[in-house]
Design a protein around this motif. Sequence first.
Motif, PDB file in Angstrom:
ATOM      1  N   TYR A  29      44.840  59.575   0.580  1.00 13.79           N
ATOM      2  CA  TYR A  29      46.280  60.680   0.094  1.00 13.79           C
ATOM      3  C   TYR A  29      45.860  61.386  -1.270  1.00 13.79           C
ATOM      4  O   TYR A  29      45.339  60.658  -2.402  1.00 13.79           O
ATOM      5  CB  TYR A  29      47.729  59.561   0.018  1.00 13.79           C
ATOM      6  CG  TYR A  29      48.144  59.971   1.579  1.00 13.79           C
ATOM      7  CD1 TYR A  29      49.044  60.590   2.340  1.00 13.79           C
ATOM      8  CD2 TYR A  29      47.877  58.265   2.283  1.00 13.79           C
ATOM      9  CE1 TYR A  29      49.715  60.068   3.567  1.00 13.79           C
ATOM     10  CE2 TYR A  29      48.622  57.842   3.234  1.00 13.79           C
ATOM     11  CZ  TYR A  29      49.199  58.937   4.017  1.00 13.79           C
ATOM     12  OH  TYR A  29      49.494  58.828   5.951  1.00 13.79           O
ATOM     13  N   LEU A  30      46.064  62.531  -1.487  1.00 12.81           N
ATOM     14  CA  LEU A  30      46.166  62.913  -3.056  1.00 12.81           C
ATOM     15  C   LEU A  30      47.731  62.647  -3.277  1.00 12.81           C
ATOM     16  O   LEU A  30      48.518  63.451  -1.849  1.00 12.81           O
ATOM     17  CB  LEU A  30      45.916  64.216  -3.215  1.00 12.81           C
ATOM     18  CG  LEU A  30      44.508  64.096  -3.439  1.00 12.81           C
ATOM     19  CD1 LEU A  30      43.639  65.684  -3.565  1.00 12.81           C
ATOM     20  CD2 LEU A  30      43.443  63.399  -4.020  1.00 12.81           C
ATOM     21  N   ARG A  66      40.018  66.077   2.066  1.00 12.57           N
ATOM     22  CA  ARG A  66      38.356  66.148   2.655  1.00 12.57           C
ATOM     23  C   ARG A  66      37.200  65.290   2.723  1.00 12.57           C
ATOM     24  O   ARG A  66      36.462  65.792   2.793  1.00 12.57           O
ATOM     25  CB  ARG A  66      37.546  66.474   0.215  1.00 12.57           C
ATOM     26  CG  ARG A  66      38.196  67.391  -0.658  1.00 12.57           C
ATOM     27  CD  ARG A  66      38.487  66.777  -1.602  1.00 12.57           C
ATOM     28  NE  ARG A  66      39.034  65.211  -2.089  1.00 12.57           N
ATOM     29  CZ  ARG A  66      39.037  64.730  -3.444  1.00 12.57           C
ATOM     30  NH1 ARG A  66      38.176  65.211  -4.583  1.00 12.57           N
ATOM     31  NH2 ARG A  66      39.509  63.767  -3.673  1.00 12.57           N
ATOM     32  N   THR A 103      47.814  63.588 -10.374  1.00 11.39           N
ATOM     33  CA  THR A 103      47.647  63.111  -9.607  1.00 11.39           C
ATOM     34  C   THR A 103      47.411  61.846  -9.004  1.00 11.39           C
ATOM     35  O   THR A 103      46.233  61.343  -9.634  1.00 11.39           O
ATOM     36  CB  THR A 103      46.584  64.043  -9.006  1.00 11.39           C
ATOM     37  OG1 THR A 103      47.368  65.578  -9.075  1.00 11.39           O
ATOM     38  CG2 THR A 103      46.010  64.211  -7.537  1.00 11.39           C
ATOM     39  N   HIS A 127      52.806  62.672  -1.255  1.00 14.27           N
ATOM     40  CA  HIS A 127      51.765  62.308  -0.656  1.00 14.27           C
ATOM     41  C   HIS A 127      51.267  63.454   0.196  1.00 14.27           C
ATOM     42  O   HIS A 127      52.126  63.841   0.823  1.00 14.27           O
ATOM     43  CB  HIS A 127      51.964  60.591   0.537  1.00 14.27           C
ATOM     44  CG  HIS A 127      51.982  59.651  -0.173  1.00 14.27           C
ATOM     45  ND1 HIS A 127      51.121  58.905  -1.037  1.00 14.27           N
ATOM     46  CD2 HIS A 127      52.988  58.803  -0.472  1.00 14.27           C
ATOM     47  CE1 HIS A 127      52.029  57.772  -2.015  1.00 14.27           C
ATOM     48  NE2 HIS A 127      53.049  57.924  -1.608  1.00 14.27           N
ATOM     49  N   ARG A 165      47.612  64.360   2.574  1.00 10.28           N
ATOM     50  CA  ARG A 165      46.268  63.410   3.352  1.00 10.28           C
ATOM     51  C   ARG A 165      45.135  64.672   2.281  1.00 10.28           C
ATOM     52  O   ARG A 165      45.804  65.605   2.780  1.00 10.28           O
ATOM     53  CB  ARG A 165      46.154  64.017   5.012  1.00 10.28           C
ATOM     54  CG  ARG A 165      47.441  63.430   5.902  1.00 10.28           C
ATOM     55  CD  ARG A 165      47.380  63.666   7.095  1.00 10.28           C
ATOM     56  NE  ARG A 165      47.606  65.026   7.548  1.00 10.28           N
ATOM     57  CZ  ARG A 165      48.428  65.363   8.304  1.00 10.28           C
ATOM     58  NH1 ARG A 165      49.293  64.825   7.548  1.00 10.28           N
ATOM     59  NH2 ARG A 165      48.585  66.449   8.792  1.00 10.28           N
ATOM     60  N   ASP A 166      44.272  64.057   1.855  1.00 10.00           N
ATOM     61  CA  ASP A 166      43.104  64.283   1.263  1.00 10.00           C
ATOM     62  C   ASP A 166      41.634  64.950   2.293  1.00 10.00           C
ATOM     63  O   ASP A 166      41.175  63.898   3.031  1.00 10.00           O
ATOM     64  CB  ASP A 166      42.420  63.533   0.873  1.00 10.00           C
ATOM     65  CG  ASP A 166      41.142  63.847   0.386  1.00 10.00           C
ATOM     66  OD1 ASP A 166      40.761  64.765   0.190  1.00 10.00           O
ATOM     67  OD2 ASP A 166      40.653  62.420  -1.012  1.00 10.00           O
ATOM     68  N   LYS A 177      45.485  58.796  -6.535  1.00 17.32           N
ATOM     69  CA  LYS A 177      44.824  58.361  -5.139  1.00 17.32           C
ATOM     70  C   LYS A 177      45.098  57.179  -4.433  1.00 17.32           C
ATOM     71  O   LYS A 177      45.152  56.708  -4.958  1.00 17.32           O
ATOM     72  CB  LYS A 177      43.000  58.570  -5.122  1.00 17.32           C
ATOM     73  CG  LYS A 177      42.535  58.624  -3.994  1.00 17.32           C
ATOM     74  CD  LYS A 177      40.744  58.576  -4.189  1.00 17.32           C
ATOM     75  CE  LYS A 177      40.213  59.319  -2.696  1.00 17.32           C
ATOM     76  NZ  LYS A 177      39.131  58.983  -2.648  1.00 17.32           N
TER      77      LYS A 177
END
Length: 309
Positions: free
Chosen positions: A235-236, A143, A180, A138, A140-141, A182
């Motif tokens: 998360y990605l 963006r 991948t 995991h 953290r995203d 989300k």
Amino acid sequence: MSDLLPHARSFGQVASAYDRGRPTYPRDVAAWLGGGEQRGGLTVLELGAGTGRLTEQLVGLGHVVHATDPDEQMLAVLRERLPGVRTSLAGAEELPAADRGYDVVVAAQSFHWFDHDRALPEIARVLKPGGHLSLVWHQRDVRIPWVRKLGRVLGPEHPLEELTRPLADSDLFDDAEEHTAKHWQVLDRESILDYVCSLSSVSTLEAPERERLLADVLALYDDYGRGMDGMQLPYLTSCFRARVRPLAAPAPAHEPGRHPGRTLDDTQQSDPPWTVTTGSIPRVEDEVTKAPWPSVGDDDTSMLLIDFR
């Protein structure tokens, strides 16, 4: 290695916070790691299983899981959650398993801790012909604006290229497939502190510095938070799956169910390094290492609004 050891062995002291604060894994991710089909019946060896976040999903799919971890306190939480799962206190560098015994070996959030020169041959040894190694992290995203600000407080995460390079460089496995997904984790004012406290980079800080960092995290939460409704941390979830090469693992040169030079017989526990764990499986607890933290740039010029579900 000695300067990395405090980080590698930092999780046991925060096992409860780790269990409360870390995200679980989507069921479709667990299915992909097992081979892509939502079916059970596979034999799975999990390395660095921790408190059993992924283990729970693998068991839910009907797989037969043997969970290992080098930290007894982490395994204690896993055993409480999943009392029927076979566990061993062991590192990835010397696995308590016979040759060619597993369809899948999986490591969630842990592969970067391994001594890869020792762990990858061991993983190849215990995989059945055609079996595969699955890795997942995991991240953290960033963006999302508030997540990017959280990253400034906590520091950058490992780049995936660094995390997966030992597998890419190995001649024991085919090129890895990638997937991948989300994933969202709901955090409130308490669970975000559990999440932060469970990070090795935080748990190893001296108390005054750690308290200052936690205060900064709470200030960020209070600025962006939604009270009782909490926040969603995106998360990605990055997955990698590589098949063991046909000639990677040596043909067994010993009777089935036994590792060369080791015993799985409870009545033969005279070798000093071995101890019996759940399921009467012997183990050696090994030192593990962590990949260095490279610096990662932070670009505030991009903007992506968070889409709460």
